[in-house]
Write an enzyme that holds these catalytic residues in place. Structure first.
Site, PDB file in Angstrom:
ATOM      1  CD  GLU A 161      -8.352  -3.319  -0.456  1.00  0.00           C
ATOM      2  OE1 GLU A 161      -7.190  -3.132  -0.814  1.00  0.00           O
ATOM      3  OE2 GLU A 161      -8.655  -4.170   0.405  1.00  0.00           O
TER       4      GLU A 161
ATOM      5  CG  HIS B 271      -2.047  -1.013   1.140  1.00  0.00           C
ATOM      6  ND1 HIS B 271      -2.503  -1.572  -0.019  1.00  0.00           N
ATOM      7  CD2 HIS B 271      -2.804  -1.583   2.132  1.00  0.00           C
ATOM      8  CE1 HIS B 271      -3.482  -2.425   0.237  1.00  0.00           C
ATOM      9  NE2 HIS B 271      -3.683  -2.472   1.533  1.00  0.00           N
TER      10      HIS B 271
ATOM     11  CG  HIS C  98      -7.854  -0.132   2.412  1.00  0.00           C
ATOM     12  ND1 HIS C  98      -8.572  -0.907   3.297  1.00  0.00           N
ATOM     13  CD2 HIS C  98      -6.827  -0.900   1.993  1.00  0.00           C
ATOM     14  CE1 HIS C  98      -7.974  -2.087   3.416  1.00  0.00           C
ATOM     15  NE2 HIS C  98      -6.920  -2.120   2.623  1.00  0.00           N
TER      16      HIS C  98
HETATM   17  C1  FUC Z   1      -5.865  -5.210   2.454  1.00  0.00           C
HETATM   18  C2  FUC Z   1      -5.193  -6.526   2.422  1.00  0.00           C
HETATM   19  C3  FUC Z   1      -4.036  -6.688   3.251  1.00  0.00           C
HETATM   20  C4  FUC Z   1      -3.909  -5.842   4.465  1.00  0.00           C
HETATM   21  C5  FUC Z   1      -4.550  -4.494   4.364  1.00  0.00           C
HETATM   22  C6  FUC Z   1      -4.819  -3.804   5.647  1.00  0.00           C
HETATM   23  O1  FUC Z   1      -5.821  -4.535   1.256  1.00  0.00           O
HETATM   24  O2  FUC Z   1      -4.932  -6.982   1.121  1.00  0.00           O
HETATM   25  O3  FUC Z   1      -3.785  -8.029   3.515  1.00  0.00           O
HETATM   26  O4  FUC Z   1      -4.326  -6.482   5.580  1.00  0.00           O
HETATM   27  O5  FUC Z   1      -5.576  -4.373   3.515  1.00  0.00           O
END
Ligand code: FUC
Length: 348
Positions: free
Chosen positions: A313, A105, A179
């Protein structure tokens, strides 16, 4: 439509502002200029009761110290990059290692942890927050000065539209997402076990034990990964499928979308009657059922635990730079990265 703006908190002497877009139906989206974090999303249930449907905090300290990307914009690269390195134009780039030896990320200080310049735009039937950020050449290891713009638009059809626009002065990698952890029950009354998901996808990526794509694209047919006619999230929690077990009993997988901009993702909560329809121009969506959410803190007074939120996502494929058969996430110098995802809230 209305836009309000209020002091949220302070971080190292810097003032953080919370902006709220409110439409004529009472739907509200609140976002910070820090990480473009959506802290609240208030939508009606089938009886018209307005409640928040995302996980979020009320202080910046919680976001900085423990937030697993709640509501945030993720960049420069959503998902993992194996060994935190890649080769582009014969040049090797070493990225920040923030997930074992891998990169996740966007690194330690990704787009979720920076201040964005914010402008508000008000129209008759919509209102927008326009966030801008200049990511410098070398930031977290990535090449190129990248000018990024993210726009959140709320309209009177109860749609939140997120659009991304980026341009770099060197070839670079770019894979953006938001997210948000959805929980349609309202004020996190229940976990997401009974959320029903429909996904127009017949393939997903196999992951290794570090959650990095192996390169294999698997068929969903006959597995708990088949959401084509709809299934409850709890199916993946109780599943014996090795890929569900591997990620902590649930889902943390990229699904390739069969279609774009055509109601390809649908989430429903039968108790509240809330329904979320997502449309995107991105090739994939990562379904993450918050299997790693720690139980060491509370979320606005509610004990945190696994399965409290559902992340969808929309993005390009993780680690695509190491898999030539995946759609490319290379952004060429002076070319424009442009992408839109629409989240529509309704009831049934
Ligand atoms: C998501 C997951 C990851 C991670 C993150 C906080 O996108 O793909 O495994 O835990 O978020």
């Amino acid at each position: 439509m209305r836009i309000s703006q209020e002091y949220f908190d302070e971080l190292k002497g810097q003032k953080i502002t919370a902006y709220t877009l409110i439409n004529n139906n009472g739907m509200e989206v609140t976002s910070l200029d820090f990480g473009c974090i959506i802290t609240k999303l208030v939508v009606p249930d089938r009886d018209g009761v307005l409640e928040n449907v995302v996980l979020g905090f009320d202080t910046i300290d919680e976001y900085v110290t423990r937030s697993p990307y709640f509501g945030a914009i993720v960049g420069r690269f959503a998902g993992r990059i194996k060994n935190a390195e890649f080769t582009l134009n014969n040049e090797i780039y070493q990225l920040v290692q923030n997930d074992n030896s891998n990169h996740l990320h966007g690194g330690l200080k990704g787009f979720d942890k920076v201040m964005w310049e914010t402008n508000v735009v008000e129209n008759e039937d919509s209102a927008s927050l326009v966030f801008s950020y200049l990511s410098m050449d070398g930031e977290e290891g990535y090449p190129g000065n990248l000018l990024m713009k993210v726009t959140y638009t709320l309209n009177n059809d109860n749609e939140l539209i997120i659009s991304y626009n980026g341009k770099s002065d060197q070839d670079t990698l770019l894979n953006m997402t938001n997210h948000t952890y959805f929980n349609l029950s309202g004020h996190v009354k229940r976990n997401i076990f009974n959320h029903q998901l429909i996904l127009k996808s017949n393939t997903f990526l196999e992951l290794d034990e570090k959650y990095i794509p192996t390169g294999k694209i698997l068929e969903v047919n006959g597995t708990p990964f088949d959401f084509q006619i709809g299934r409850k999230i709890v199916d993946g929690v109780n599943s014996n499928h090795p890929q569900n077990i591997l990620v902590g009993n649930g889902y943390d997988h990229p699904f390739l979308l069969n279609e774009n901009n055509n109601n390809e993702i649908l989430v429903m909560d039968s108790e509240s009657g809330r329904k979320l329809t997502i449309e995107t121009d991105q090739p994939a969506v990562v379904l993450y059922t918050s299997n790693q959410l720690p139980d060491s803190f509370s979320i606005r007074g509610i004990q945190s635990e696994k399965y409290l939120g559902l992340c969808l996502e929309t993005q390009g494929l993780p680690d695509s730079i190491h898999h030539p058969h995946f759609p490319s996430s290379i952004l060429k110098k002076e070319e424009v990265y442009c992408s839109v995802t629409k989240y529509k809230f309704s009831v049934y």
